[in-house]
Design a protein around this motif. Structure first.
Motif, PDB file in Angstrom:
ATOM      1  N   ASP A  85       0.905  -1.155   0.000  1.00 46.06           N
ATOM      2  CA  ASP A  85       0.000   0.000   0.000  1.00 46.06           C
ATOM      3  C   ASP A  85       0.945   1.205   0.000  1.00 46.06           C
ATOM      4  O   ASP A  85       1.249   1.784   1.054  1.00 46.06           O
ATOM      5  N   GLU A  86       1.414   1.559  -1.200  1.00 50.68           N
ATOM      6  CA  GLU A  86       2.509   2.531  -1.302  1.00 50.68           C
ATOM      7  C   GLU A  86       2.096   3.917  -0.813  1.00 50.68           C
ATOM      8  O   GLU A  86       2.902   4.627  -0.217  1.00 50.68           O
ATOM      9  N   LYS A  87       0.830   4.281  -1.076  1.00 51.49           N
ATOM     10  CA  LYS A  87       0.450   5.635  -0.679  1.00 51.49           C
ATOM     11  C   LYS A  87       0.452   5.792   0.848  1.00 51.49           C
ATOM     12  O   LYS A  87       0.609   6.870   1.371  1.00 51.49           O
ATOM     13  N   ASN A  88       0.320   4.693   1.535  1.00 54.41           N
ATOM     14  CA  ASN A  88       0.396   4.741   3.005  1.00 54.41           C
ATOM     15  C   ASN A  88       1.750   4.254   3.538  1.00 54.41           C
ATOM     16  O   ASN A  88       1.891   4.011   4.740  1.00 54.41           O
ATOM     17  N   TRP A  89       2.708   4.084   2.641  1.00 47.82           N
ATOM     18  CA  TRP A  89       4.058   3.675   3.042  1.00 47.82           C
ATOM     19  C   TRP A  89       4.020   2.424   3.917  1.00 47.82           C
ATOM     20  O   TRP A  89       4.687   2.342   4.945  1.00 47.82           O
ATOM     21  N   LEU A  90       3.232   1.431   3.514  1.00 43.65           N
ATOM     22  CA  LEU A  90       3.217   0.192   4.294  1.00 43.65           C
ATOM     23  C   LEU A  90       3.038  -1.010   3.379  1.00 43.65           C
ATOM     24  O   LEU A  90       2.604  -0.890   2.233  1.00 43.65           O
ATOM     25  N   VAL A  91       3.406  -2.160   3.910  1.00 46.47           N
ATOM     26  CA  VAL A  91       3.225  -3.417   3.200  1.00 46.47           C
ATOM     27  C   VAL A  91       2.647  -4.431   4.193  1.00 46.47           C
ATOM     28  O   VAL A  91       3.141  -4.568   5.312  1.00 46.47           O
ATOM     29  N   LYS A  92       1.562  -5.068   3.753  1.00 45.07           N
ATOM     30  CA  LYS A  92       0.915  -6.058   4.634  1.00 45.07           C
ATOM     31  C   LYS A  92       1.531  -7.428   4.348  1.00 45.07           C
ATOM     32  O   LYS A  92       1.515  -7.874   3.200  1.00 45.07           O
ATOM     33  N   VAL A  93       2.068  -8.058   5.383  1.00 45.45           N
ATOM     34  CA  VAL A  93       2.713  -9.360   5.148  1.00 45.45           C
ATOM     35  C   VAL A  93       2.016 -10.461   5.938  1.00 45.45           C
ATOM     36  O   VAL A  93       1.601 -10.262   7.081  1.00 45.45           O
ATOM     37  N   GLY A  94       1.926 -11.612   5.311  1.00 42.26           N
ATOM     38  CA  GLY A  94       1.405 -12.795   5.992  1.00 42.26           C
ATOM     39  C   GLY A  94       2.470 -13.344   6.934  1.00 42.26           C
ATOM     40  O   GLY A  94       3.652 -13.006   6.817  1.00 42.26           O
ATOM     41  N   PRO A  95       2.073 -14.219   7.870  1.00 35.90           N
ATOM     42  CA  PRO A  95       3.022 -14.702   8.881  1.00 35.90           C
ATOM     43  C   PRO A  95       4.065 -15.678   8.341  1.00 35.90           C
ATOM     44  O   PRO A  95       4.958 -16.081   9.068  1.00 35.90           O
ATOM     45  N   GLY A  96       3.967 -16.038   7.040  1.00 35.30           N
ATOM     46  CA  GLY A  96       4.962 -16.950   6.468  1.00 35.30           C
ATOM     47  C   GLY A  96       6.014 -16.231   5.631  1.00 35.30           C
ATOM     48  O   GLY A  96       6.838 -16.876   4.975  1.00 35.30           O
ATOM     49  N   ARG A 101       6.201  -0.912   8.057  1.00 32.60           N
ATOM     50  CA  ARG A 101       6.570   0.407   7.521  1.00 32.60           C
ATOM     51  C   ARG A 101       7.529   0.281   6.337  1.00 32.60           C
ATOM     52  O   ARG A 101       8.482  -0.519   6.396  1.00 32.60           O
ATOM     53  N   LEU A 102       7.314   1.099   5.317  1.00 31.23           N
ATOM     54  CA  LEU A 102       8.268   1.194   4.205  1.00 31.23           C
ATOM     55  C   LEU A 102       9.125   2.441   4.415  1.00 31.23           C
ATOM     56  O   LEU A 102       8.634   3.458   4.911  1.00 31.23           O
TER      57      LEU A 102
END
Ligand SMILES: Cc1cc2nc3c(=O)[nH]c(=O)nc-3n(C[C@H](O)[C@H](O)[C@H](O)COP(=O)(O)OP(=O)(O)OC[C@H]3O[C@@H](n4cnc5c(N)ncnc54)[C@H](O)[C@@H]3O)c2cc1C
Ligand code: SF4
Length: 600
Positions: free
Chosen positions: A193-204, A297-298
């Motif tokens: 989600d670049e506009k929010n400077w974040l990346v959602k990652v799964g637990p694997g 956070r990115l």
């Protein structure tokens, strides 16, 4: 490390397809040892594991990089053992069915829950000197939050204890259970989600794979051990790396997270009714639930980033410089590294690592280095502060020319060029050219002692620019795993102020305790935190975890070190042992770096 494609040569195919650790080279080695020692029978999965290895040899490239070993010989032995057993009409044991296993399979699918002993065995131990092996009844590999929730509810209802496993590399006995082990290795989603400077990652998702995806899009994340799963790393201790000097640690690294609680209910940390994981309590804790997604956070990356490797003859001077950089916010990543680290990291073989270590110490008089990664303004500032350093080009020259480092020619050159001021040769105008002439750097030279069978691969590998680029190496950290090449590493980690006297005392105490028990030991690293007001300090003990005597000695040393840290903690009110942070890594760093006792 065999679960990530850190050399770009490809992954073990059956591991990547079947996901259970048993199908990766690491699990196969444990399995063969157990079969050879008659600790388990040949089972259905055991046959599948043995037969799914095509002896491609990829694990030799990977494992040699870290440990200098070639495990495919064990893979061959495993295949032979099983095929010999089958050819002689040996029995094949099937997994024991029961209502619990049926229920688990119904939730996650037949392939993703098992009680097969061959699979369970590979989840039954870790090299921690204080953790006894525990053979689980069930291994479960859920594929979604919904499945995790249903699994937790079922296990709770049937009173089955469970442990949650990422990559199992915390090696503190946390990921073992006599009941069930929930392995999260299938849940590998990465959504930006670049506009929010974040990346959602799964637990694997591993640190390496996340960093790779982030870099591809022009970002960076704060990641530590490359094979560690990101959610697990936050959960376990909070992520700390040399980049923590500017990106922080613990709660600084994420924006939100999703959990399945112990009752199977799902919550987000941003829910106002969520448990307060930002708080910290100085006590042994259990995991607050299973983290099923973290919103990481990115960070921005500029095209002018480079490294400064600043040499020092004493820890005191190195610390002074690191603190100065942190206070002035110079650089993104800062790490004070000891000789053992830097020589082991850069050298492809143990033999070379020893030679390099000696050359650094005895001949170049380098006891410590401070590695700073920063943009061109940061690097200019370091020069303006009057420090000489190895820059990107010199680091590459040094790395590819390591075998020549100890030679007489190189030393003559240094002697002739050194003035009164230590390391002044680094400031000479043509030093780069002279160093290149003296060290004759080349991939072929660097890998000349590598096993002849693997040498052509390694020569090609070291021709790739990133393999000697300190910025890339600091972000992906693939060489730090070499610290355990000789022996298993037990990291003693403390948070404390950058106070020379205090650090020197604790450093001396760690050394004294290890020496008292005859354990190999060394300074690890120090990274400033929170503008240099605090730092994270790692001191390492090394042990042969297969040697019962050394395990016992390490247990005693750990206990003494714990008492020592507690003493400093009580005396100063500013020292926190990482043991107290375990399983509270989602907390705010301020909650464990600073004591508010007495603030009223
Ligand atoms: C040689 C070495 C060097 C290291 N250096 C660093 C370093 O510099 N910086 C740093 O930050 N760490 C470092 N570590 C620590 C290590 O990377 C972390 O402990 C990390 O958690 C390991 O990741 P893993 O996926 O193997 O976790 P695991 O060992 O599988 O799990 C760690 C803990 O987290 C729990 N857990 C796993 N996944 C989840 C989840 N999704 N939800 C809830 N709980 C979960 C487990 O039950 C366990 O308690 C180092 C470790 C080693 C062995
Ligand atoms: S040799 Fe076997 S275990 Fe090793 S990478 Fe190839 S298939 Fe996997």
């Amino acid at each position: 490390m065999c679960k990530i494609d850190f050399l770009g040569a490809g992954l073990c195919k059956s591991g990547a397809e079947k996901h259970y650790v048993s199908f990766y080279p690491q699990g196969r080695m444990d399995l063969y040892a157990a079969l050879a020692e008659n600790r388990i029978p040949v089972t259905e999965k055991c046959v599948e594991i043995a037969e799914s290895c095509d002896l491609c040899g990829l694990c030799d490239y990977q494992c040699y990089f870290v440990t200098e070993m070639k495990p495919s010989i064990v893979m061959q032995a495993l295949k032979e053992h099983v095929s010999h057993h089958l050819n002689n009409g040996g029995a094949v044991v099937t997994e024991e069915k029961n209502g619990i296993l049926d229920g688990l399979k119904e939730i996650v699918g037949d392939a993703w829950a098992t009680s097969d002993r061959a699979v369970a065995l590979t989840y039954a131990h870790d090299p921690c000197p204080v953790a006894e092996p525990r053979m689980p009844e069930y291994i479960i590999m859920p594929g979604s939050t919904v499945e995790i929730s249903a699994v937790v509810k079922l296990l709770m209802k049937r009173n089955v204890p469970y442990a949650v496993r990422g990559n199992g590399s915390s090696v503190m006995g946390f990921v073992m259970s006599e009941g069930a082990v929930i392995d999260l290795g299938r849940m590998k989603t990465i959504d930006f989600d670049e506009k929010n400077w974040l990346v959602k990652v799964g637990p694997g998702v591993s640190a390496f794979d996340l960093q790779k995806a982030a870099v591809k899009r022009g970002f960076r994340v704060n990641a530590a051990e490359p094979a560690a799963l990101v959610c697990a790393n936050i959960m376990c201790s909070g992520i700390f790396s040399t980049f923590s000097a500017s990106y922080g640690t613990a709660a600084d690294n994420y924006i939100d997270a999703e959990f399945v609680g112990h009752d199977g209910g799902v919550f987000r940390l941003s829910d106002t009714s969520a448990p307060n994981l930002f708080a910290f309590k100085k006590e042994d804790s259990v995991i607050p639930g299973i983290c099923t997604a973290a919103y990481i956070r990115l960070h921005p990356v500029t095209s002018d980033e480079g490294a400064a490797l600043v040499p020092f003859e004493s820890l005191e001077r190195a610390l002074h410089f690191a603190k100065e950089c942190a206070m002035r916010r110079i650089g993104l990543a800062i790490g004070v590294l000891g000789g053992e680290y830097i020589s082991a990291f850069l050298s492809p073989t143990k033999k070379l690592a020893v030679e390099v270590r000696n050359a650094f110490k005895d001949k170049l008089k380098i006891e410590y280095v401070v590695l700073v990664i920063g943009d061109k303004y940061a690097l200019h500032s370091i020069k303006a502060m009057g420090y000489k350093y190895f820059d990107n080009r010199l680091i590459r020259t040094l790395n590819l020319g390591l075998p020549s480092l100890a030679s007489a020619q190189w030393l003559d050159l240094i002697d002739e060029l050194s003035g009164e001021e230590r390391f002044s040769y680094l400031g000479l105008r043509h030093f780069h050219d002279l160093a290149e002439a003296a060290l004759a750097p080349s991939p072929a030279q660097l890998v000349r002692d590598v096993d002849p069978e693997l040498r052509p691969f390694y020569e090609k590998l070291y021709s790739r620019p990133e393999m000697t680029d300190p910025v890339w190496l600091s972000m992906f950290r693939i060489i730090s795993s070499r610290m355990g090449r000789e022996k298993h590493v037990l990291a003693m980690v403390v948070y404390l102020p950058i106070d020379n006297k205090l650090i020197a005392e604790i450093d001396r105490e760690f050394r004294r305790i290890a020496r008292g028990h005859g354990l190999k030991n060394d300074f690890g690293f120090i990274t400033p935190l929170d503008d240099g007001k605090r730092c994270v300090f790692e001191y390492d003990y090394y042990l042969d975890h297969n040697d019962p005597v050394e395990r016992m000695k390490t247990q005693q040393a750990m206990m003494e070190a714990g008492v020592m840290i507690e003493r400093y903690s009580a005396e100063t009110g500013t020292v926190t042992w990482i043991r107290d942070v375990f399983r509270q890594g989602f907390s705010r760093k301020e909650s464990f770096l600073y004591s508010t006792v007495g603030a009223d």
